[in-house]
Structures are given as structure tokens and as C-alpha cells.
Write a protein that holds these residues in place. Structure first.
Motif, PDB file in Angstrom:
ATOM      1  N   ARG A  22     123.779 108.366 183.133  1.00  0.00           N
ATOM      2  CA  ARG A  22     123.446 109.131 181.928  1.00  0.00           C
ATOM      3  C   ARG A  22     122.774 110.441 182.279  1.00  0.00           C
ATOM      4  N   LEU A 110     120.613 109.261 167.753  1.00  0.00           N
ATOM      5  CA  LEU A 110     120.919 107.840 167.585  1.00  0.00           C
ATOM      6  C   LEU A 110     119.599 107.097 167.517  1.00  0.00           C
ATOM      7  N   SER A 112     118.039 103.428 167.740  1.00  0.00           N
ATOM      8  CA  SER A 112     118.261 102.026 168.115  1.00  0.00           C
ATOM      9  C   SER A 112     117.059 101.249 167.602  1.00  0.00           C
ATOM     10  N   THR A 125     123.712 101.013 172.902  1.00  0.00           N
ATOM     11  CA  THR A 125     122.820 102.166 173.006  1.00  0.00           C
ATOM     12  C   THR A 125     123.179 103.006 174.221  1.00  0.00           C
ATOM     13  N   SER A 128     126.674 104.894 173.859  1.00  0.00           N
ATOM     14  CA  SER A 128     126.810 105.893 172.802  1.00  0.00           C
ATOM     15  C   SER A 128     126.837 107.301 173.386  1.00  0.00           C
ATOM     16  N   SER A 130     125.767 109.870 171.908  1.00  0.00           N
ATOM     17  CA  SER A 130     124.751 110.636 171.194  1.00  0.00           C
ATOM     18  C   SER A 130     123.975 111.544 172.134  1.00  0.00           C
ATOM     19  N   LYS A 133     118.605 110.021 171.965  1.00  0.00           N
ATOM     20  CA  LYS A 133     118.478 108.608 171.622  1.00  0.00           C
ATOM     21  C   LYS A 133     117.022 108.266 171.364  1.00  0.00           C
ATOM     22  N   GLY A 135     114.295 105.161 169.954  1.00  0.00           N
ATOM     23  CA  GLY A 135     114.182 103.722 169.775  1.00  0.00           C
ATOM     24  C   GLY A 135     112.752 103.254 169.689  1.00  0.00           C
ATOM     25  N   ASN A 144     116.492 104.896 175.901  1.00  0.00           N
ATOM     26  CA  ASN A 144     116.219 105.926 174.908  1.00  0.00           C
ATOM     27  C   ASN A 144     115.526 107.130 175.534  1.00  0.00           C
ATOM     28  N   ASP A 145     115.755 108.287 174.918  1.00  0.00           N
ATOM     29  CA  ASP A 145     115.092 109.508 175.354  1.00  0.00           C
ATOM     30  C   ASP A 145     113.700 109.619 174.746  1.00  0.00           C
TER      31      ASP A 145
END
Length: 175
Positions: A22, A110, A112, A125, A128, A130, A133, A135, A144-145
């Protein structure tokens, strides 16, 4: 039973590969499209996400919500897309066409919104497309970011914190 274990291990390897490959892409664009992944076994407050999208100035046609259930029932009709473990094959591949379309959509953000450590949710997740991210606190912080540590039952707190930080990041349109 042994095949189920092999399938789970292959899916974990696929998840790890997705997370390691990612590339975080942050830009100065406002959030105009929003995807949401929830676990209906934990929360079923669909309307709260529609209201959150309104506060974020995301148009209803740019909001897409999918729900996961560990049950095999397909009779939950209130959700845009409801999926279960049968929608996944070996290596975490998606068998459900609508679910794959959701993952291929390049949402600006996104959310989550789940706490349970469910492999299928983590794969979604991670898979995706997106850009950003968001969450709640989960076992793997690479998913998640941006993470907001709240309980799922405290949606108003989650919403307020999210809006506060998105305004700070200048990601919400003032229109």
C-alpha cells in the motif's frame, strides 16, 4: 476443516501482501465521495452514516455503504450491499461482483467502522482503492491512515472527532 484452515492462511498471506504494498496518497482535495464498511453483527445504525455524509457535504449518490455479517443469511435488505464469508475464495479473492465494484471505486475516503477481528473485513479495508482510510482502533494499525479510538456505541463522539480532524486537514468542503 483442514481446507478451511488452508483457505484462512492463504487469505492472511494475501492481506499481508496488500498491506505491505500500500502506498498512502494524501492530497489537498476535499472529500466528495465516501465509502463505509460496517459489521452488521456489531452495529446496525445505517442512518447515522447518511447523516455523517451530509455533515461532510458528500452527496447521497457519492455515498456507498456495505455491511458484513458472519451469518449466511441474505435477507438483510436495508443495506446497499450485504456480504458474508461465502463471498470470499482462496487468497482472499472476491466472488461477489457488487463487492468487487465497491473495492474498485476510488473513494476520497473510506470509513471502516468495526472492532471485531474479522479477516474478511480486514481484507476489504486493505483491498479498497480509497485514497484516505479512516477507522476505529483495530488490531492492525496498517489498515487505516487515520484512526479514531472510540467505542462503536459512541458514534456521536466518533463523528465529532472525525469532523474536527477533517476540518483541520481541510478535507471538508464548505458548500
Amino acid at each position: 476443516m483442514i481446507l478451511k484452515g488452508f483457505k484462512q492462511n492463504s487469505t492472511k498471506k494475501h492481506l499481508s501482501k496488500l498491506l505491505n504494498s500500500r502506498h498512502v496518497f494524501l492530497d489537498e482535495d476535499k472529500i466528495a465521495s465516501l465509502g463505509v464498511i460496517i459489521n452488521i453483527d456489531e452495529t446496525d445504525d445505517f442512518e447515522s452514516f447518511r447523516k455523517l455524509a451530509e455533515v461532510m457535504h458528500v452527496k447521497q449518490n457519492k455515498l456507498k455503504i456495505i455491511a458484513f455479517t458472519s451469518n449466511k443469511k441474505e435477507d438483510i435488505s436495508a443495506w446497499d450491499v450485504c456480504f458474508n464469508p461465502k463471498d470470499f475464495s482462496w487468497n482472499g479473492k472476491i466472488k461477489n461482483k457488487e463487492l468487487q465494484e465497491f473495492l474498485d471505486t476510488p473513494f476520497d475516503a473510506l470509513i471502516s467502522y468495526y472492532e471485531q477481528d474479522v479477516l474478511a473485513l480486514k481484507v476489504l479495508t486493505a483491498a479498497s482503492k480509497s485514497k484516505f482510510k479512516i477507522g476505529v482502533l483495530q488490531s492492525d494499525n496498517r489498515l487505516n491512515d487515520f484512526i479514531i479510538k472510540t467505542n462503536l456505541k459512541q458514534f456521536d463522539l466518533f463523528k465529532n472527532e472525525l469532523i474536527k480532524y477533517l476540518n483541520t486537514f481541510n478535507k471538508i468542503s464548505n458548500e
